[in-house]
Design an enzyme around this catalytic site. Sequence first.
Site, mmCIF file in Angstrom:
data_model
loop_
_atom_site.group_PDB
_atom_site.id
_atom_site.type_symbol
_atom_site.label_atom_id
_atom_site.label_comp_id
_atom_site.label_asym_id
_atom_site.label_seq_id
_atom_site.Cartn_x
_atom_site.Cartn_y
_atom_site.Cartn_z
ATOM 1 N N HIS A 61 63.493 -41.756 -9.439
ATOM 2 C CA HIS A 61 64.263 -42.232 -10.585
ATOM 3 C C HIS A 61 63.375 -42.115 -11.820
ATOM 4 C CE1 HIS A 61 61.944 -45.718 -9.323
ATOM 5 N NE2 HIS A 61 62.299 -46.403 -10.400
ATOM 6 N N ASP A 65 56.947 -45.866 -14.577
ATOM 7 C CA ASP A 65 55.858 -45.856 -13.595
ATOM 8 C C ASP A 65 56.038 -44.784 -12.519
ATOM 9 O OD1 ASP A 65 58.044 -47.382 -12.699
ATOM 10 O OD2 ASP A 65 56.821 -48.611 -11.374
#
Length: 305
Positions: A61, A65
């Site tokens: 996704h 991060d």
Amino acid sequence: MLDVCLLGTGGMMPLPHRWLTALMTRYNGSNLLIDCGEGTQIAIKEKGWSFKPIDVICFTHYHADHISGLPGLLLTMGNAERTEPLTMIGPKGLERVVGALRMIAPEIPFEIRYIELAAPEEDIEVNGYQIHAFRVNHNILCYGYSLTIPRAGRFYVENAKKHDIPQRYWNRLQHGQTVEADGKIYTPKMVLGPERKGIKVTYCTDTRPTESIEKAAAESDLFICEGMYAEEEKLAKARQYKHMTFYEAAEIAKKAFAQELWLTHFSPSLVHAESYMPKVRQIFSSASLGFDGRTAELDFKEEEQ
């Protein structure tokens, strides 16, 4: 043989001893990357692996991060004189997101090919990998991935001789090629037994437990799964932010009959993670903590005659 390396195991923010999320695999001269958090290219350098052979990058996704290390990695790959195309796989919107990130990495000497995922499950074959992408349950569109290296059936010399197949064609048949020669057609089925078990690695982060994970991870040689929280009192927080606890990951590994579980994507607040593992191993005995640079060499298992 499939080499697997957890380059980064942190979640949300990097720590002095933990880079952000990334996994790299190596097979038959081709490298595949899943996610590319901040610091990924430093982690690759620390491991001593190479940037240039990275042919496929899969994204779970588009939270920072998991993708913020991409612009720097692309520049480094370009500076390594890479010219071969690079395939990127990820949820719908991939080309737009990467295009925005490339505002700071506009000039690279290779083509990027995009495969955007929209269905709950999709299968892709590239560079010897069979990639199964499956949707999970996070607060934005998110996928996990199973990587499978298939293995053909055993080659039977007696079958080749029975069909009077010239020996010069055996190698091609063994590698799944059909041969037309001397007015005859020789097929792999004439000389190969049933397909044997290949190598399978399943990877998912940033999700609540789902049936799709259990199904995709079934009989994986290695199941790498997020364990954002280990403290029992943080179950409510895991539910709120659509993450998983150590114990929920262990339950999935148990139900999926995985061979081994590595926990990853830890919360920055998690300390003394090993102290929680005895309870985790009561659920799934082959569970252990992932750490930056952790590597496994997975090979085909010999079957009984």
